[in-house]
Design an enzyme around this catalytic site. Structure first.
Site, mmCIF file in Angstrom:
data_model
loop_
_atom_site.group_PDB
_atom_site.id
_atom_site.type_symbol
_atom_site.label_atom_id
_atom_site.label_comp_id
_atom_site.label_asym_id
_atom_site.label_seq_id
_atom_site.Cartn_x
_atom_site.Cartn_y
_atom_site.Cartn_z
ATOM 1 N N HIS A 483 1.279 -30.103 41.201
ATOM 2 C CA HIS A 483 -0.037 -29.920 40.605
ATOM 3 C C HIS A 483 -0.960 -30.947 40.475
ATOM 4 C CE1 HIS A 483 -2.014 -27.361 37.144
ATOM 5 N NE2 HIS A 483 -2.225 -28.654 36.731
ATOM 6 N N GLU A 484 -0.250 -31.911 39.706
ATOM 7 C CA GLU A 484 -1.203 -33.193 39.699
ATOM 8 C C GLU A 484 -1.958 -33.816 41.023
ATOM 9 O OE1 GLU A 484 -2.648 -33.563 36.863
ATOM 10 O OE2 GLU A 484 -1.072 -32.235 35.649
ATOM 11 N N HIS A 487 -4.873 -31.942 42.154
ATOM 12 C CA HIS A 487 -6.225 -32.415 41.477
ATOM 13 C C HIS A 487 -6.507 -33.739 42.459
ATOM 14 C CE1 HIS A 487 -6.571 -29.863 38.101
ATOM 15 N NE2 HIS A 487 -5.546 -30.254 37.416
ATOM 16 N N HIS A 490 -8.429 -33.117 45.392
ATOM 17 C CA HIS A 490 -9.562 -32.478 45.109
ATOM 18 C C HIS A 490 -10.667 -33.505 45.034
ATOM 19 C CE1 HIS A 490 -11.900 -29.317 42.643
ATOM 20 N NE2 HIS A 490 -12.500 -29.317 43.716
#
Length: 700
Positions: A483-484, A487, A490
């Site tokens: 999940h992290e 990020h 991104h």
């Protein structure tokens, strides 16, 4: 910059190291040379520098142009970004009383500077003049986006209000900055106060050896050779609640966790969160909106509170019947073991859910944990990025802020430099709970065309290594890493000209798409087989374990959805108020009224509550935005369907996602970016199918 800065840096005073570009590889922070006493003078000087830059824009005798106003505003405050980039990261990941004291002193000054800029009449008039001419200026799409975002940002901050209203906003902003900081610090300090020492072996019977080893190590550090010490950090609290056989001890842990910031002591957040909600409501109404939620949602994908509630209600209707069935099955199992039906307490839920998973799926976290040593998981996550996007992660020797932190230089498929990437995996004193990605510096292009690449940090609280074992992760922790890491991608892939539009600087209900998309690979055997191996023998993860993992993928998904929905309802309840809440508000009752329709578990004790430690909405950036996790889940399931259609490791789909979304930052509206990637609007069916919920509908 100017002679003041040159003079200051030349004097080698405290803080000087933070006020000039670093002479390090890729301009990385020289953590080994930065001292705590540098921060306050550096902040004070950076504030003066930035204010002087703003004043030069305002007093420029030339007519306002995109270059002398918008670009000048976008590029000012380089020193501030450098100081804040390190300080606020460390305040959350490696804090102490000194850093907290500095934050309390400096935050009001930063807030004053922020409102000096956002409510500055002369500065706004220059921006407004350019905005009115925008169609005749020949601006590029990205320049026009920056101009529009800037103009709308000033308007949304109160630039069109009379002076008395602006002053009211300034006063509120100061108070909010103090309160939100206090809420976060109180929760951190209060959480660290509680520990539970167990000395009776019967109370830990059947608990996983990995958990016991970590707890015994903590006890020894505190001088207790024969016991096991547990605390409220995730690697300690979660397995304790899943495996401790003693219901009374589980109750004590649960009460401690759910009263953080909610007891009559110096860390009591209850009056603070009421004040925060009221001040946000007042801000919105000064700006002409009935509620804070209506003010902030107008620029997000959801647009209105009605649309948020429609999403929450629709998902609740779809998922709650299955969630009730899941809870009933857990209660039946407990009853088979002698627990009187209807007497299962909320602190017993995780324990009996784990027993159910072990009995009917023949699986628990501990069976998988030996196959997820952290070093192999790192290889797997990095390998997934390489397989999808062709990028690589090379260990770097740049300075780091703690011995646990590792740094990597990220290279693109063609060998070009993408950015620096830091990982900080383990809990410690001074680190907030949870997991997050942040930037030490943003991506942007300089006036000379140089691509200023980002420096990204991932901060987590994973199971630490034991004296005789490496860090062994649960599948949940692997999921959190993915999940992290989404990020991080991104941020790393950003290709924007302007830092204020780059990377994760997108609307709140879109920012979770890249992170939640990555979670989809966590149960894919094709990915797990690429790295998961026993930490002692090197044997690959057995196929039967993978089969069990896949079979359990729908385990409690409906319950988990309802739990997330309850948080969304609670967030909206705090931020849709149109009248001040009373200072003596019964927060427990307020919470129950807000989220009762989404609850499927037994009631919680009267002294427990979530809001005083709900950092996402009271000390983070998710106020009136927590629904965004479910909103983004619709997007990520629909996006992952493209990989299922064309191949789990399809470079073509990955490159399309990279180009259409990850590189774009906030250069275009979120739905436009998504439709460019997918060729259509998102559909809710993909999430329902993934979760085993037989409902089909279109997202409006």
């Amino acid at each position: 910059m100017n002679y003041l800065k040159e003079s200051y840096c030349g004097a080698k005073k405290a803080g000087a190291i933070l006020l000039a570009p670093f002479d390090t590889l890729h301009g990385s922070y020289p953590f080994d040379r930065i001292q705590e006493e540098d921060y306050l003078p550096a902040f004070e000087q950076a504030i003066r520098f930035k204010r002087a830059e703003i004043d030069r824009i305002i007093t420029n005798p030339e007519p306002p142009t995109f270059a002398n106003t918008l670009l000048a505003l976008e590029n000012c405050g380089e020193d501030m970004e450098r100081v804040a980039g390190v300080f606020f990261n460390l305040l959350h990941s490696d804090s102490n009383d000194n850093l907290m004291a500095i934050s309390e002193e400096i935050l009001p000054k930063l807030t004053e500077l922020s409102t000096y800029i956002s409510l500055n009449e002369l500065l706004f008039r220059r921006i407004e003049a350019i905005y009115k001419q925008r169609e005749s200026l020949g601006l590029t799409d990205e320049e026009n986006r920056l101009l529009t975002r800037c103009y709308e940002g000033f308007v949304d901050s109160g630039a069109l209000l009379p002076e008395e209203k602006k002053q009211e906003l300034r006063d509120i902003a100061q108070e909010l900055s103090k309160l939100t900081l206090q809420v976060g610090q109180n929760a951190l300090r209060d959480e660290k106060r509680f520990t539970l020492l167990i000395t009776n072996p019967e109370d830990v019977a059947g608990m996983p050896q990995t958990v016991l080893d970590a707890a015994h190590h903590k006890a020894k550090e505190k001088g207790n050779e024969g016991g096991w010490l547990f605390d409220l950090t995730a690697p300690s609290y979660s397995p304790f609640m899943q495996h401790c056989p003693n219901s009374e001890l589980r109750r004590q842990m649960y009460i401690a966790r759910m009263t953080v910031g909610a007891t009559d002591n110096e860390y009591d957040n209850r009056p603070h969160i009421i004040s925060i909600a009221n001040l946000r409501r007042r801000t919105a109404q000064i700006m002409g909106y009935p509620s804070f939620a209506q003010m902030v949602l107008k620029d997000r994908m959801a647009e209105t509170p009605a649309n948020v509630y429609a999403l929450l209600d629709r998902l609740l209707t779809a998922y709650k019947p299955t969630a009730r069935e899941e809870v009933a099955k857990i209660e039946e199992l407990a009853a088979e073991s002698g627990i009187e039906k209807g007497s299962l307490h909320i602190w017993d839920w995780a324990y009996w859910a784990e027993r159910y998973k072990q009995k009917y799926y023949e699986l628990d976290d501990e069976m998988l944990r030996p196959y997820f040593p952290l070093n192999r998981v790192i290889e797997g996550v990095f390998g997934l990025a390489e397989r999808l996007y062709g990028i690589s992660f090379c260990p770097s020797s740049v300075s780091v802020y703690h011995p646990d932190v590792k740094a990597y230089e990220v290279k693109d498929f063609d060998g070009s430099y993408l950015g620096l990437f830091y990982t900080d995996f383990f809990p410690r004193a001074g680190k907030q709970s949870g997991a997050w990605m942040n930037n030490f510096q943003e991506q942007y292009r300089t006036a000379e065309g140089e691509d200023h690449r980002p420096h990204i940090v991932l901060v987590m609280n994973f199971t630490p290594p034991a004296p005789d074992k490496p860090s062994l992760l649960t599948i949940g922790e692997v999921n959190t890493f993915l999940h992290e890491f989404g990020h991080a991608l991104h941020g790393l892939f950003s290709r924007c000209r302007f830092g204020s539009l780059s990377g994760t600087s997108v609307v709140r209900d879109f920012v979770e798409l890249p992170s939640q998309l990555m979670e989809n690979w966590a149960i894919q055997p094709e990915w797990l087989n690429s790295f998961a191996a026993h930490y002692q023998t090197g044997e690959p993860i057995p196929i039967e374990l993978l089969d069990k993992l896949r079979a359990s993928r729908h385990f409690l998904t409906a319950y988990a959805c309802c739990r997330q929905l309850s948080f969304g309802y609670l967030d909206m309840a705090w931020h849709t108020i149109e009248q001040d809440l009373p200072s003596d508000l019964d927060i427990k009752t307020y919470e129950e009224d807000a989220w009762s329709k989404a609850l499927v578990l037994p009631p919680s004790p009267p002294e427990t509550m979530m809001s005083p430690s709900f950092g996402h909405i009271f000390s983070g950036g998710y106020a009136a935005g927590y629904y965004g996790y479910k909103w983004s889940e619709v997007l990520d399931a629909d996006a992952f369907a493209a990989f299922k259609e064309e191949g789990l490791f399809s470079r073509e789909v990955a490159e399309r996602f990279r180009h259409c979304i990850l590189e774009q930052g906030d250069m275009r509206d979120a739905m436009e970016l998504y439709e460019t990637f997918r060729g259509r609007k998102p559909s809710i069916e993909a999430m329902m199918e993934r979760d085993g919920i037989a409902v089909g509908a279109k997202v409006e």
